[in-house]
Enzyme design. Structure first.
Site, mmCIF file in Angstrom:
data_model
loop_
_atom_site.group_PDB
_atom_site.id
_atom_site.type_symbol
_atom_site.label_atom_id
_atom_site.label_comp_id
_atom_site.label_asym_id
_atom_site.label_seq_id
_atom_site.Cartn_x
_atom_site.Cartn_y
_atom_site.Cartn_z
ATOM 1 C CD GLU A 196 -2.981 -1.265 2.255
ATOM 2 O OE1 GLU A 196 -4.019 -1.787 2.286
ATOM 3 O OE2 GLU A 196 -2.297 -1.163 3.273
ATOM 4 C CD GLU A 223 -3.757 -7.064 3.426
ATOM 5 O OE1 GLU A 223 -4.887 -6.401 3.559
ATOM 6 O OE2 GLU A 223 -2.491 -6.374 3.484
#
Length: 1018
Positions: free
Chosen positions: A444, A515
């Protein structure tokens, strides 16, 4: 006065005088000592762990000047154990934030009030100098530090989760010595360390001195080359030395036999090449390790070597030529009292639990873990995605996700060196670990040229592994050039997206869910849906559940009880509340039921029914490399919850990986009751002790419902009782004001005609209701309800009460009474959520049958639940039921439960979630009895099954509490009898709850039977 830009805000200074990165190892004096893996058995290793003198300052400007001098008096300072995080020792602010920076977003600058920790350690060295070079190693310091030895400045380093090594020979002396550090909480690296975690500071990993020969091995890279058919392996040990050395290398198998040897004289750089024919290959199921013993002068080095091949072919992820599914979890370094300082036994406990629950993959989210963790993964057998210490999530938040904001650092050339430094130091440290199958470029952090530079450097140094980075996904609108990445990675992609990807034959990269299935609180509830798709398509390589553990801080509550604190509990701002409580295990490593779901869904054995009634089954070995010789298969036939027969299934030992075999269970030979509910359960267990479980550990199970007779299928339970209606004492109905009093031979009921519900139920004078029965649609929102919760509350679901329009009662032909109620449920402001027509039928035996027809308002969101809520008096602590158990289950979270008859206490019905929420429901229950220990209570059943729960807390109690200590346990027992309960899903961070799992019907009917019982008499 001109303020000089300090190193901690200077992008051109990532370190000063730090040694070049190298592989993680400890030199020993003998191979026997090296084989122990105990650092303390090396005479060249000297730990500096222990008690240090420590002084904390809220701002670096107040830090004691000259504290590092040899004669500086630090006797009055505090004592602090190293390694540790200073926040868990009472200094500074415990602070949890997910994506927001805890400082103003002004890269590369940090606040002037930059907290500083001053560390001083005095130690002794032998009086006789040994002529060796001395190196000081810090395995982890957060976030940057300056180093002095005996008053002399040595160097600077930043990068919190990667080692820093300094040559300190010239600064040390025989006898007394002093090491001093100034550790800063923030630096420009803070902008690259914005992971979802508690923000810790200090010397939190091991510190030690290494004494090395003047001429010694500096680094080794054990590269592999495998023949196409894996019949031969070449180990190329690329060796960097300081000075000229005669180097000898022996490769030993696991029995200690030398399988290859070589030697070379190396001055700077050289290679020793070893060849092994018919090598035993390493994989997660059979983690076979050779050991490379390297002797150079007086130093003995030892490296585990696992030969394996990692590649992508035709869009499929392969290990040793076999398609592999990564059945993984994301794991942070997290301890409930030590923070990010992780003891070795704690790492072992994690890996034991993972193995015991069929996990084969770990993503080191979002930074390199302690190097000993990778040693363990090599030994235990785990595929590891090793992730660079890089996340700059908050850079997007700072500009409210304006176009391009998320990529500002990843495209800025001024930050390129810092990006690449984090990849380079990770790869160099961990390059010799067999367990690592992918290098990850962080998490991220946008995507651009800086990530591409990381990938280019990584691939140039090590092309034997894949390169991963999810932040390059097109949804982030970064640089569209993703050629440098080997896999297509996603977070929380829906099942539908994965299905679409799996069907797309144009895809050349496998899809990896780095994820998915957010395991927050009561969840996840969608694991089977994901894995049905993952197993179906070869180009879906699996994924890692977010995440392994809850990051709670063990804390004492105001009532003296212990609880786990989360964001905001320490006054920390900004914070993300309980978003750190999102794991499959609790902070103290107690498995949540979500972990049991994962264990079942990813089990290495699949059992299907070809003809369950005839006992004909199909067993599939889902291991990739091993047969089933390590497992036992047993079967058990239950009738009405009691074992009727059992046995062992033989002949599966030789069933090879990804092969299937038909087996039979001798059910036809067994006599069975024609009215019995029959279930066949197959249990798979380990035969032998392993390092992670004792023999007999359950690997998986499967259960099959066998055909039942009409009597068994009717829903009439054996425990319900069939008390006859007494002709001498027929049911009496007397209206007394707004109360309808119903009296039978041994029972007395009171129905409130104004409120439209039963106000009293008693049998033999024993009161069985503490409060009137009520319809209920509200559940305490789960963490996965965090988004739909707003809609529910906006529509008044949490305050919905019953409006009664009309109540009529009449006697019926059977001598009973019918009570018809027209009602609605709703709250203030909004129109009613639903309207219903209910008929309560009471017969002379005391049985109550509810039949209700419900119409839900068309524009209302799906309901949390619909059913009855009863409050039973104190003492009703025993729960017996026939349904799924022994733990909670929901329509989309029920793979880990077995159908049968269970006897529990009310307290045993619920899971103790750190943030209270809906818990303890039993999906598709056939019948249930809640009673005192003497068996006096109420019996419930429904012909179509029902969701059932018993608790000492109301849904409102659980809704209002933020921590377990805020819950006040009621003496009464609250019973929920639901037509349906909506599923759990994983929408706390994942996709919305799937349609099939929502109570979204606009019209439905529910039938329920209630009857007082004295169990011991019936």
């Amino acid at each position: 006065m001109v303020r000089v830009t300090p190193y901690w805000e200077n992008l051109n200074v990532l370190q000063e005088n730090r040694e070049a990165s190298r592989a993680s190892y400890i030199p020993y004096a003998s191979q026997a000592a090296a084989a122990t893996g105990k650092r303390g058995r090396s005479p060249y290793y000297r730990t500096l762990n222990g008690s240090w003198k420590f002084q904390y300052h809220a701002s670096v400007k107040d830090a004691t000047d000259g504290f590092y001098a040899v004669d500086s008096d630090v006797s009055g300072w505090d004592d602090l154990i190293v390694p540790s995080c200073w926040q868990v020792n009472g200094y500074d602010q415990l602070h949890y934030t997910n994506l927001n920076y805890p400082i103003p977003c002004d890269p590369p600058f940090v606040p002037n009030a930059n907290p500083a920790g001053l560390y001083v350690r005095d130690f002794q060295l032998p009086a006789s100098g040994d002529g060796k070079e001395q190196y000081l190693v810090f395995e982890g310091v957060n976030s940057c530090f300056y180093l002095w030895v005996n008053g002399a400045y040595v160097g600077y380093s930043q990068g919190s989760r990667i080692p820093a090594e300094f040559k300190v020979t010239e600064h040390l002396r025989p006898g007394a010595n002093r090491v001093a550090l100034m550790v800063l909480k923030w630096c420009d690296g803070t902008y690259l360390e914005d992971q979802d975690l508690w923000r810790y500071s200090g010397i939190y990993r091991d510190v030690y001195l290494l004494a090395r020969e003047k001429a010694h091995i500096r680094d080794i890279f054990n590269r592999q080359e495998l023949a196409a058919d894996f019949s031969q392996a070449i180990l190329r040990s690329e060796i960097d030395t300081v000075g000229k050395l005669d180097v000898k290398a022996d490769l030993r198998d696991k029995n200690g036999h030398i399988v290859a040897s070589g030697s070379a004289q190396i001055d700077g750089q050289g290679v020793i090449e070893l060849t092994v024919t018919e090598p035993e290959l390493w994989n997660a199921e059979n983690p076979y390790l050779y050991h490379l013993e390297v002797q150079a002068g007086e130093e003995a080095l030892r490296f585990a070597v696992g030969f394996r091949d990692i590649r992508i072919q035709n869009g499929i992820f392969l290990v040793n030529g076999k398609p592999i599914k990564l059945k993984g979890v994301n794991r942070h370094d997290s301890h409930p009292t030590l923070g990010q300082t992780i003891p070795l036994n704690h790492m072992i406990k994690d890996l034991n639990l993972m193995k015991a629950h069929n996990v084969n993959t770990v993503r080191t989210s979002h930074y390199p873990n302690d190097p000993r963790f990778l040693d363990l993964c090599d030994q235990y057998g785990f595929y590891v995605i090793d992730e660079a210490d890089l996340e700059c999530h908050g850079i997007g938040v700072a500009e409210s996700w304006a176009e391009g904001a998320f990529h500002k650092l990843s495209v800025n050339p001024e930050w390129r060196a810092a990006f690449v430094d984090r990849a380079e130091r990770m790869v160099e440290r961990d390059k010799n670990h067999a367990c690592i199958v992918m290098w990850s470029l962080g998490n991220e952090s946008g995507y651009g040229a800086n990530h591409q530079a990381m990938a280019e450097w990584t691939r140039g140094r090590d092309a034997s592994r894949l390169v991963h980075y999810e932040g390059a996904a097109s949804i982030y609108n970064g640089d569209p050039d993703t050629a440098c990445l080997d896999v297509e990675s996603r977070m929380y992609a829906s099942v539908a997206y994965m299905e679409e990807y799996g069907q797309d034959e144009t895809k050349t990269k496998p899809l990896f869910q780095c994820e998915y299935s957010h395991a927050m609180g009561n969840g996840p509830g969608d694991l089977m849906d994901y894995w049905n798709v993952i197993y179906r398509y070869p180009n879906l390589m699996g994924g890692c559940v977010w995440e392994w553990c809850d990051h709670g801080i063990k804390t004492e509550g105001p009532d003296g009880s212990t609880y786990f604190a989360y964001g905001g509990d320490f006054g920390d701002q900004p914070n993300d509340g309980n978003f750190c409580i999102d794991g499959l295990v609790s902070p103290d490593r107690k498995p949540h039921k979500g972990l049991l779901e994962l264990k079942k869904v990813i089990a290495p054995v699949k059992i299907e029914a070809e003809d369950a009634a005839a006992g004909k089954l199909l067993v599939t070995n889902r291991y990739d490399f091993i047969d089933l010789s390590g497992l036992t298969f047993s079967w058990r036939l239950e009738q009405d919850g009691e074992t009727a027969a059992q046995g062992v299934i033989e002949g599966l030992d030789a069933l090879g990986p990804q092969q299937a075999q038909a087996v039979s269970v001798p059910l036809q030979e067994l006599a069975t009751s024609p009215s019995a509910r029959r279930y066949l359960t197959i249990t798979v267990r380990t035969k032998r002790d392993t390092v992670w479980a004792e023999a007999g550990h359950e690997v998986t199970f499967e259960q099959f419902a066998l055909p039942a007779s009409e009597a068994a299928a009717s829903g009439v339970s054996a425990a319900s009782g069939t008390a006859a209606v007494s002709e001498d004492f027929p049911l009496q109905a007397v209206e007394n004001g707004h109360l309808l009093e119903l009296t039978g031979l041994d029972f007395r009921y009171v129905f409130d005609l104004y409120d439209g519900t039963f106000a009293k139920l008693s049998k033999h004078g024993v009161n069985l209701l503490h409060a009137p029965v009520s319809f209920n649609i509200w559940r305490a929102p789960t963490d996965n309800d965090r988004n739909i919760r707003n809609e529910w509350q906006n529509q008044g679901f949490h305050r919905a009460g019953m409006k009664v329009y009309q109540v009529k009662w009449t006697g019926n032909e059977a001598g009973g009474v019918d009570i018809a109620v027209s009602y609605s449920l709703g709250g203030y402001i909004r129109y009613p959520i639903l309207h219903g027509e209910a008929v309560w039928q009471v017969d002379g035996s005391g049985a109550i049958v509810l039949r209700t027809q419900v119409k839900v308002r068309e524009n209302a969101p799906f309901l949390p639940r619909f059913g009855l809520q009863l409050v039973m008096p104190a003492g009703n602590e025993e729960v017996e039921y026939f349904g799924y158990g022994p733990h909670e289950s929901y329509i989309d979270k029920r793979q880990s439960v077995k159908r049968g008859k269970y006897l529990l206490t009310v307290d045993e019905m619920s899971e103790n979630y750190i943030m209270p929420q809906e818990t303890g429901s039993r999906y598709d229950t056939e019948w249930a009895i809640v009673s005192t220990e003497l068996g006096m209570g109420l019996h419930f059943e429904a012909p179509g099954g029902f969701s059932f729960n018993a608790s000492h807390y109301t849904p409102q109690d659980l809704t209002e509490a933020r921590h377990t200590y805020e819950l006040v346990k009621r003496k009464e027992t609250i019973v929920q009898l639901d037509y349906k309960m909506s599923g759990i899903g994983s929408n706390s961070c994942g996709p919305e709850l799937l349609e099939p799992y929502r109570l979204s019907e606009k019209e439905f009917a529910f039938e329920l039977r209630i009857k007082p019982v004295f169990k011991e008499d019936e």
